[in-house]
Design a protein around this motif. Structure first.
Motif, PDB file in Angstrom:
ATOM      1  N   THR A 373       0.864  -1.187   0.000  1.00 32.18           N
ATOM      2  CA  THR A 373       0.000   0.000   0.000  1.00 32.18           C
ATOM      3  C   THR A 373       0.897   1.231   0.000  1.00 32.18           C
ATOM      4  OG1 THR A 373      -0.108   0.152   2.409  1.00 32.18           O
ATOM      5  CG2 THR A 373      -1.771  -1.212   1.307  1.00 32.18           C
ATOM      6  N   GLN A 374       0.379   2.314  -0.542  1.00 32.10           N
ATOM      7  CA  GLN A 374       1.175   3.537  -0.535  1.00 32.10           C
ATOM      8  C   GLN A 374       1.398   4.015   0.897  1.00 32.10           C
ATOM      9  OE1 GLN A 374      -1.226   6.017  -3.020  1.00 32.10           O
ATOM     10  NE2 GLN A 374      -2.541   6.694  -1.358  1.00 32.10           N
ATOM     11  N   ALA A 375       0.441   3.778   1.789  1.00 30.51           N
ATOM     12  CA  ALA A 375       0.600   4.184   3.188  1.00 30.51           C
ATOM     13  C   ALA A 375       1.785   3.460   3.814  1.00 30.51           C
ATOM     14  CB  ALA A 375      -0.678   3.903   3.970  1.00 30.51           C
ATOM     15  N   TYR A 376       1.932   2.168   3.530  1.00 32.47           N
ATOM     16  CA  TYR A 376       3.060   1.416   4.084  1.00 32.47           C
ATOM     17  C   TYR A 376       4.385   1.935   3.515  1.00 32.47           C
ATOM     18  CZ  TYR A 376       6.112  -2.445   5.382  1.00 32.47           C
ATOM     19  OH  TYR A 376       7.143  -3.195   5.901  1.00 32.47           O
ATOM     20  N   LEU A 377       4.419   2.217   2.220  1.00 30.46           N
ATOM     21  CA  LEU A 377       5.621   2.785   1.616  1.00 30.46           C
ATOM     22  C   LEU A 377       6.025   4.074   2.320  1.00 30.46           C
ATOM     23  CD1 LEU A 377       7.787   3.403  -0.540  1.00 30.46           C
ATOM     24  CD2 LEU A 377       5.933   4.233  -2.017  1.00 30.46           C
ATOM     25  N   ARG A 514      13.676  -1.353  -8.617  1.00 25.45           N
ATOM     26  CA  ARG A 514      12.240  -1.625  -8.627  1.00 25.45           C
ATOM     27  C   ARG A 514      11.911  -2.557  -7.477  1.00 25.45           C
ATOM     28  NH1 ARG A 514       7.942  -1.058 -12.301  1.00 25.45           N
ATOM     29  NH2 ARG A 514       6.371  -2.725 -12.290  1.00 25.45           N
ATOM     30  N   VAL A 515      10.906  -2.187  -6.689  1.00 24.79           N
ATOM     31  CA  VAL A 515      10.498  -2.961  -5.520  1.00 24.79           C
ATOM     32  C   VAL A 515       9.046  -3.365  -5.708  1.00 24.79           C
ATOM     33  CG1 VAL A 515      10.173  -2.943  -3.018  1.00 24.79           C
ATOM     34  CG2 VAL A 515      12.112  -1.707  -4.037  1.00 24.79           C
ATOM     35  N   GLU A 516       8.761  -4.658  -5.549  1.00 25.61           N
ATOM     36  CA  GLU A 516       7.406  -5.159  -5.767  1.00 25.61           C
ATOM     37  C   GLU A 516       6.808  -5.834  -4.540  1.00 25.61           C
ATOM     38  OE1 GLU A 516       7.327  -7.566  -9.258  1.00 25.61           O
ATOM     39  OE2 GLU A 516       8.142  -5.997 -10.548  1.00 25.61           O
ATOM     40  N   SER A 517       7.572  -5.910  -3.427  1.00 28.05           N
ATOM     41  CA  SER A 517       7.066  -6.545  -2.208  1.00 28.05           C
ATOM     42  C   SER A 517       7.726  -5.877  -1.009  1.00 28.05           C
ATOM     43  CB  SER A 517       7.381  -8.047  -2.220  1.00 28.05           C
ATOM     44  OG  SER A 517       8.766  -8.261  -1.998  1.00 28.05           O
ATOM     45  N   PRO A 518       7.233  -6.147   0.204  1.00 30.41           N
ATOM     46  CA  PRO A 518       7.840  -5.527   1.395  1.00 30.41           C
ATOM     47  C   PRO A 518       9.284  -5.955   1.623  1.00 30.41           C
ATOM     48  CG  PRO A 518       5.671  -6.446   1.906  1.00 30.41           C
ATOM     49  CD  PRO A 518       6.037  -6.949   0.556  1.00 30.41           C
ATOM     50  N   ASP A 519       9.661  -7.105   1.101  1.00 29.00           N
ATOM     51  CA  ASP A 519      11.006  -7.625   1.333  1.00 29.00           C
ATOM     52  C   ASP A 519      12.056  -6.676   0.760  1.00 29.00           C
ATOM     53  OD1 ASP A 519       9.775  -9.857   2.406  1.00 29.00           O
ATOM     54  OD2 ASP A 519       9.809 -10.950   0.495  1.00 29.00           O
ATOM     55  N   GLY A 520      12.916  -6.211   1.604  1.00 27.12           N
ATOM     56  CA  GLY A 520      14.008  -5.349   1.164  1.00 27.12           C
ATOM     57  C   GLY A 520      13.638  -3.901   0.939  1.00 27.12           C
ATOM     58  N   LEU A 521      12.377  -3.508   1.194  1.00 27.17           N
ATOM     59  CA  LEU A 521      11.975  -2.129   0.937  1.00 27.17           C
ATOM     60  C   LEU A 521      12.787  -1.145   1.782  1.00 27.17           C
ATOM     61  CD1 LEU A 521      10.122   0.042  -0.308  1.00 27.17           C
ATOM     62  CD2 LEU A 521       8.492  -0.421   1.549  1.00 27.17           C
ATOM     63  N   GLU A 523      15.708  -1.491   3.242  1.00 24.31           N
ATOM     64  CA  GLU A 523      17.122  -1.462   2.869  1.00 24.31           C
ATOM     65  C   GLU A 523      17.315  -0.709   1.548  1.00 24.31           C
ATOM     66  OE1 GLU A 523      15.443  -4.097   3.829  1.00 24.31           O
ATOM     67  OE2 GLU A 523      16.360  -4.433   5.808  1.00 24.31           O
ATOM     68  N   THR A 524      16.399  -0.913   0.612  1.00 24.05           N
ATOM     69  CA  THR A 524      16.508  -0.229  -0.674  1.00 24.05           C
ATOM     70  C   THR A 524      16.354   1.271  -0.502  1.00 24.05           C
ATOM     71  OG1 THR A 524      15.651  -2.157  -1.850  1.00 24.05           O
ATOM     72  CG2 THR A 524      15.552  -0.050  -2.990  1.00 24.05           C
ATOM     73  N   LEU A 525      15.374   1.692   0.303  1.00 21.89           N
ATOM     74  CA  LEU A 525      15.171   3.120   0.529  1.00 21.89           C
ATOM     75  C   LEU A 525      16.357   3.737   1.268  1.00 21.89           C
ATOM     76  CD1 LEU A 525      11.391   3.230   1.539  1.00 21.89           C
ATOM     77  CD2 LEU A 525      12.404   4.033  -0.607  1.00 21.89           C
ATOM     78  N   HIS A 526      16.857   3.029   2.269  1.00 19.66           N
ATOM     79  CA  HIS A 526      18.010   3.550   3.018  1.00 19.66           C
ATOM     80  C   HIS A 526      19.212   3.718   2.099  1.00 19.66           C
ATOM     81  CE1 HIS A 526      21.640   3.292   5.593  1.00 19.66           C
ATOM     82  NE2 HIS A 526      20.918   4.058   6.397  1.00 19.66           N
ATOM     83  N   GLY A 527      19.442   2.738   1.237  1.00 20.65           N
ATOM     84  CA  GLY A 527      20.549   2.845   0.307  1.00 20.65           C
ATOM     85  C   GLY A 527      20.377   4.000  -0.670  1.00 20.65           C
ATOM     86  N   ALA A 528      19.140   4.223  -1.097  1.00 23.42           N
ATOM     87  CA  ALA A 528      18.875   5.314  -2.039  1.00 23.42           C
ATOM     88  C   ALA A 528      19.038   6.675  -1.390  1.00 23.42           C
ATOM     89  CB  ALA A 528      17.459   5.173  -2.603  1.00 23.42           C
ATOM     90  N   LEU A 529      18.800   6.750  -0.077  1.00 25.21           N
ATOM     91  CA  LEU A 529      18.899   8.024   0.633  1.00 25.21           C
ATOM     92  C   LEU A 529      20.326   8.351   1.072  1.00 25.21           C
ATOM     93  CD1 LEU A 529      15.687   7.641   2.809  1.00 25.21           C
ATOM     94  CD2 LEU A 529      16.039   9.373   1.043  1.00 25.21           C
ATOM     95  N   THR A 530      21.199   7.390   1.013  1.00 30.02           N
ATOM     96  CA  THR A 530      22.580   7.605   1.452  1.00 30.02           C
ATOM     97  C   THR A 530      23.574   7.426   0.315  1.00 30.02           C
ATOM     98  OG1 THR A 530      22.694   5.272   2.152  1.00 30.02           O
ATOM     99  CG2 THR A 530      22.103   6.900   3.824  1.00 30.02           C
ATOM    100  N   ALA A 531      23.094   7.256  -0.895  1.00 27.15           N
ATOM    101  CA  ALA A 531      23.972   7.010  -2.037  1.00 27.15           C
ATOM    102  C   ALA A 531      24.737   8.266  -2.427  1.00 27.15           C
ATOM    103  CB  ALA A 531      23.152   6.516  -3.225  1.00 27.15           C
ATOM    104  N   ASP A 532      25.848   8.058  -3.090  1.00 29.05           N
ATOM    105  CA  ASP A 532      26.603   9.164  -3.674  1.00 29.05           C
ATOM    106  C   ASP A 532      26.025   9.424  -5.058  1.00 29.05           C
ATOM    107  OD1 ASP A 532      28.430  11.043  -4.475  1.00 29.05           O
ATOM    108  OD2 ASP A 532      30.012   9.590  -4.937  1.00 29.05           O
ATOM    109  N   GLY A 533      25.088  10.368  -5.129  1.00 29.14           N
ATOM    110  CA  GLY A 533      24.464  10.666  -6.403  1.00 29.14           C
ATOM    111  C   GLY A 533      22.997  10.294  -6.421  1.00 29.14           C
TER     112      GLY A 533
END
Length: 549
Positions: A373-377, A514-521, A523-533
């Motif tokens: 759900t968008q709320a969970y995201l 691309r994320v299609e399930s709660p698994d890894g969401l 970690e993926t967001l954290h990595g995207a927020l701390t990436a160089d670029g």
């Protein structure tokens, strides 16, 4: 002075004026009508920011100007190029963003005919969505006209301005006399009697309320507004079409964002307050009326103009005479909202700090699911979001979930489109990051809205900017779908199945996930927020259903 000419040219004089004004970052998607400006371009002194389409270029300049508080400089073709950009110009005008747009025009000697890329009636095309437009009577007038445009854009109410420049003007001899640039200072201060009148109304109110508009934050008075609200123990509402955060959403006095519907504004404010002061922005920006949600046959329209409830006294502060003239409030004061807020802090009486009855229902904690759900995201995003991140949001159908699950704090910036034109946040965040590379810019935009300024991804990649794009991907323009009684009848008009935002991002040189399930969401967001670029995260979410106000 150029290498080939012994006499300074209009180009030389213009570059000198731009240096003196501090306008050394140029947002552009040039055509041949602007190329003469770039001969012998001083790359060591000017930063050139290339965009792949003019709507994205103006959107990036909008974000840059909102970050710096100074007019941004745009250089595009003044005919079809400006036409491409008009949606973004429309939004910049609504946001009152200071911006100088230089529009390339064909050579003067060709204007007797109908040349290719001509800007017909050049100063008329961007009207009425700009403050002012001009074109030089003589080539040597270009630098002075740009200096004048800068001052007009910067003065309240701020906004975009336009100057059309024939391409041959750049290489003509400059005026021998250097351009005189006056120092124009904002010297408008609130009338003390007006401050006293507003303070008297607030002090005499049993249940005072405040509606905060973006100019409060733009004029550096967010902290003062917090002090004012706490001294009054007054609820603070976000102005309808909350385009720039002026009050922290996680503060106990924040009551939520008002919907742009008169009946619902009256319902919320009439039930809570006897005096309301609107600080900054119109009173009010409206989007629709409640009766237009009905699918029953319409009667002959005998309805009155929208009005505010008679049981509440409304006072309105704005630096826009036009907004003051169109106000729905009882009284309107034309003054800088930031200065008014600072003045009121000293004049209002300290009230007892007692907990106010909540006006918002408790927000349930969303559960993981597939599809998400968008709320969970948004809830997971709020847990990994940097405390000083600047949020750029465009979610026509998901705004309620966004503000419920991501209560932005005092150090967060918040920016959204100030108009009905789509595309500002996607490009605006890129411009913001160019001005503020020390902060993470986070874009939360649906895959439909992203298409309008998608080209900004390329610029983000070229400059390796700290921007994270989060796409709640529901495969459709669902804000359109839920206007329909029979939601299948016009599916081709809202269905966006098959758009892969992660693949599109990679095509522009941005890392795409691309994320299609709660698994890894998380970690993926954290990595995207701390990436160089820059990084784009395309998150597949379920259809959220009918939008909530």
């Amino acid at each position: 002075m150029t290498e080939e000419a012994s006499t300074p040219t209009v180009r030389d004089a213009t570059l000198d004026v731009l240096r003196r004004l501090g306008m050394t970052t140029v947002f552009s998607n040039p055509s041949h009508t602007e190329m003469k400006l770039f001969e012998y371009w001083p790359e060591d002194e000017f930063r050139f920011v290339m965009g792949l389409q003019e709507a994205a270029v103006v959107g990036m300049a909008d974000g840059y100007a909102q970050a710096t508080g100074e007019p941004a400089l745009v250089l595009i073709n003044g005919g079809p190029g400006l036409g491409n950009a008009m949606g973004s110009v429309y939004t910049a005008a609504a946001a009152k963003t200071p911006m100088v747009i230089l529009g390339g025009q064909q050579a003067r000697k060709m204007l007797l005919g109908d040349p290719f890329l001509v800007a017909k009636d050049a100063t008329q095309l961007p009207k009425p969505y700009i403050k002012w437009a001009g074109e030089p009577g003589r080539p040597q007038d270009v630098p002075a006209l740009i200096a004048q445009a800068y001052q007009i854009a910067k003065q309240a109410p701020q906004g975009p301005v336009f100057v059309a420049v024939p391409e041959d003007d750049w290489v003509r001899p400059a005026d021998p006399e250097p351009v005189r640039i006056p120092e124009v200072r904002a010297a408008v201060v609130p009338d003390p009697r007006a401050l006293e009148r507003i303070a008297e109304a607030l002090n005499g109110a049993e249940r005072p309320g405040i509606v905060a508009g973006g100019p409060v934050d733009a004029q550096g008075a967010r902290g003062d507004l917090i002090a004012l609200a706490e001294k009054l123990n007054a609820r603070v509402w976000g102005a309808p079409v909350w385009a720039r955060g002026a009050f922290p959403e996680n503060h106990p006095l924040f009551a939520g964002v008002l919907p742009p519907i008169p009946e619902l504004i009256n319902e919320r404010l009439g039930a809570q307050h006897d005096v309301v002061v609107v600080l900054g922005g119109p009173a009010f920006t409206l989007f629709t009326a409640w009766d237009l949600f009905s699918t029953a046959p319409a009667d002959l329209d005998r309805t009155p103009r929208p009005t505010l409830t008679s049981g509440v006294r409304f006072l309105h502060v704005t630096d826009s005479p036009q907004d003051a003239a169109a106000t729905l409030a009882d009284e309107s004061f034309v003054a800088p909202p930031g200065a008014v807020v600072r003045g009121l802090v000293e004049l209002v009486e300290q009230r007892e700090r007692v907990a106010l009855t909540p006006v918002r229902e408790p927000v349930p904690v969303p559960e993981p699911s597939t599809p998400l759900t968008q709320a969970y995201l948004f809830q997971v995003l709020s847990e990994v979001l940097p405390e000083d991140a600047a949020l750029f949001e465009e979610l026509p159908i998901a705004r309620a979930d966004f503000h419920e699950q991501i209560p932005l704090g005092p150090d967060n910036g918040y920016f959204a489109t100030a108009s009905g034109a789509l595309g500002f946040p996607f490009a605006g965040a890129v411009g913001y990051a160019l001005a503020r590379p020390d902060r993470r810019a986070v874009v939360v935009v649906g895959e439909g809205s992203a298409q309008y300024t998608l080209h900004a991804l390329w610029t983000a990649a070229q400059h390796n900017l700290p921007v994270t794009f989060v796409i709640p991907d529901n495969s459709g323009y669902l804000s359109l779908k839920y206007y329909l009684q029979d939601q299948k009848a016009w599916q081709k008009g809202w269905d966006l199945s098959g758009v892969d935002m992660a693949q599109l991002a990679r095509g522009f040189g941005v890392r795409g996930e691309r994320v299609e399930s709660p698994d890894g969401l998380r970690e993926t967001l954290h990595g995207a927020l701390t990436a160089d670029g820059p990084v784009l995260v395309d998150v597949v979410v379920a259809d959220p259903g009918l939008f909530r106000l």
